[in-house]
Design a protein around this motif. Sequence first.
Motif, mmCIF file in Angstrom:
data_model
loop_
_atom_site.group_PDB
_atom_site.id
_atom_site.type_symbol
_atom_site.label_atom_id
_atom_site.label_comp_id
_atom_site.label_asym_id
_atom_site.label_seq_id
_atom_site.Cartn_x
_atom_site.Cartn_y
_atom_site.Cartn_z
ATOM 1 N N ALA A 80 11.192 10.145 -3.467
ATOM 2 C CA ALA A 80 10.372 8.462 -3.863
ATOM 3 C C ALA A 80 12.075 7.366 -2.954
ATOM 4 N N ASP A 81 12.802 7.746 -1.977
ATOM 5 C CA ASP A 81 13.039 7.054 -2.021
ATOM 6 C C ASP A 81 13.162 5.373 -1.634
ATOM 7 N N LYS A 82 13.244 4.681 -1.483
ATOM 8 C CA LYS A 82 12.885 3.396 -1.436
ATOM 9 C C LYS A 82 12.887 2.811 0.019
ATOM 10 N N VAL A 83 12.061 3.070 0.668
ATOM 11 C CA VAL A 83 11.910 2.278 2.199
ATOM 12 C C VAL A 83 10.442 2.318 2.230
ATOM 13 N N ALA A 87 7.667 13.221 4.930
ATOM 14 C CA ALA A 87 7.412 14.028 3.404
ATOM 15 C C ALA A 87 8.316 13.742 2.565
ATOM 16 N N GLY A 88 9.476 13.890 3.103
ATOM 17 C CA GLY A 88 11.041 13.918 2.323
ATOM 18 C C GLY A 88 11.551 12.812 1.801
ATOM 19 N N HIS A 89 11.095 11.390 2.546
ATOM 20 C CA HIS A 89 11.007 10.383 1.686
ATOM 21 C C HIS A 89 10.013 10.181 0.147
ATOM 22 N N ASP A 90 8.959 10.698 0.731
ATOM 23 C CA ASP A 90 7.949 10.888 -0.255
ATOM 24 C C ASP A 90 8.102 11.773 -1.806
ATOM 25 N N PRO A 111 6.040 5.524 0.529
ATOM 26 C CA PRO A 111 5.562 6.426 0.295
ATOM 27 C C PRO A 111 4.879 6.536 -0.989
ATOM 28 N N ASN A 112 4.526 8.200 -1.155
ATOM 29 C CA ASN A 112 3.230 7.579 -2.345
ATOM 30 C C ASN A 112 4.009 7.790 -3.530
ATOM 31 N N GLY A 113 5.074 8.466 -3.369
ATOM 32 C CA GLY A 113 6.804 9.122 -4.642
ATOM 33 C C GLY A 113 6.904 7.543 -4.745
ATOM 34 N N MET A 127 1.143 -1.325 -0.129
ATOM 35 C CA MET A 127 0.100 -0.083 0.034
ATOM 36 C C MET A 127 0.749 1.418 0.314
ATOM 37 N N ALA A 128 0.392 2.740 -0.506
ATOM 38 C CA ALA A 128 1.615 3.593 -0.505
ATOM 39 C C ALA A 128 0.455 4.707 0.285
#
Lengths: 231, 368
Positions: free
Chosen positions: B125-128, B119-122, B179-181, B97-98
């Motif tokens: 588009a970090d792969k976390v 929000a930064g990860h988002d 994250p969404n991104g 899920m995102a």
Amino acid sequence: MTVPVGVALPAPVVEMIGVRRFFPGPPEVEAIKDVDLTIRQGEYLSIVGPSGSGKSTLLHLLGLLDNPSGGVYRLDGVDTMSLRERRRAVLRGERIGFVFQSFHLLAHRTVLENVALSMVYVGVPRRERMARARVALERVGLAHRMDFGPTTLSGGERQRVAIARALVAEPSLLLADEPTGNLDSANAEAILELFDELHAGGMTLAVITHDDHVSARAQRRVRIVDGTLQW
Amino acid sequence: MLGVAALVGTVGLGQTAAGQISQKFDLAQATRVVVEPGDKNGQEGEAATELPWDAPLRLGRLNGVEAVGTVSTVNIGDDLVRSVGLDGSEGKALNVMAGSAGLFEAVRAALKTGRFFDAGHDQRADKVVVLGKHAAERLGINRVDGQPAVFIGDQPYTVIGILDSVSGRAELNDALIIPNGTAKAAYDLKAPDAIEIRTAVGAAQLIAGQAPKAIEPNNPSNLSVDAPPKQGAVRKGVESDLNALFLLLGAVALLVGGLGIANVTLLSVLERIGEIGLRRALGAARRHIAAQFLVESVIVGLLGGLLGTAVGVLLTVGVSWSKDWTPILDNTLAFGSPLLGAVIGLIAGTYPAWKASAIQPITALRGA
């Protein structure tokens, strides 16, 4: 009683004509049989009789505490036979002062309040009640006891409070039922002297007693035996 | 007095307890609003509109919104999820899920360990990934300080946190959340499936009305809003259930109290038979005697009511204090109860007063 010709008799306070009272049985008891009795203003009358002679019943009838079974009873000219209970209560409060053998004072009220109580149902305003109660207590010699409770008084003092209470509403008739029955002879004498004074002051008194010594003080004596009056 | 105390106490406690229960309801349920695209022309499965990515930003401006986040199921095709362990375990079919960074707060998520993505990860588009509780169990991961990785398909993701619990959206427990991104970049996620809103207590209805207009001003009816039942409806239901029981108890207590007053007044009539006779001899009519005893029993009832109300209020406050509850007392109850006591005194005194007024003066005088 003989009255000089040409002098008008005082108005009658009590007029009983052929009054009877029986208690439905069984067995039916005829406590008062055909009594004719007139008490005029200013008279001091004693009604003597042994116990069971009907004198208590007669007192209740005189005091409007009980209804005759037959006959006519007029108090101050008012025919009491046709009155409703409420009017009888008003008449009782206004015209009759009671003095009981056992005083009947309220233990939790002061002497002054006990005396003032008799004007509550006659509709005298509170301030005037208190003022008149003070005067009445002075008249019976208890001015110094006004704020005491009745339980702290002697028997003679209590009966004087009761007499003050009976007098304060200015009744037409003072009805006393064995007023000295619970008192020693000295206190009894003081009460009888007070009655003499009241009589001299024009009060109409009817004293019911079995004691000849008490009845001897009255101006007129009536004996009651088995429900009938004997002169 | 005891009757009124029991009444006020029970009703007060009842209201307090009911208030307490519905407060718990509030926290779990009554502050959650979910916005989803409506069905197009009533056809199932076909969405009428797409939710904008910036919905959290727009909704966050509404007064009464405490947290807001998007949530979407990511279509990962046939990709399986593997954890990188010593055993080199086989792939498992798990949901991915995102969400936006605000999602966790919006669903009251609690962490078992690690952290949420932000929000930064988002943006980057970090792969976390944050693991749902059950998903973490299935993957055999229970700590994140060694920066464990999981593979979704052939792409590695760093596990930064493990959830302990969420309220409302239970499927997050079984899913991997990215994250969404990241989801947009890796799986071409088009739009959020739903928006989770956590409102201030009592604001849910208001927000439910405002949210569609904030998200889609031109066509708010294209959105479907899932809001809690109207404010207070739950509370009312619980309260009336409890109050019915407590009122019954109170009524029984009042009945007993009324009988007590009647009994005491009756005794006092017998005790004061001489006084009654005397008052009659002094010119009191029957109604005077009746009024006297009636007034006395009304005063007894009123005093009992006052005392009882005080005791009941103290009881309610005391119990609430010891349980850390918010005491709730109806004004009508607090001020009406002394009056109720007086009315009970009136009713209870009627028979003794009638009895007293019926006493013949001669009987009364002879009796004392």
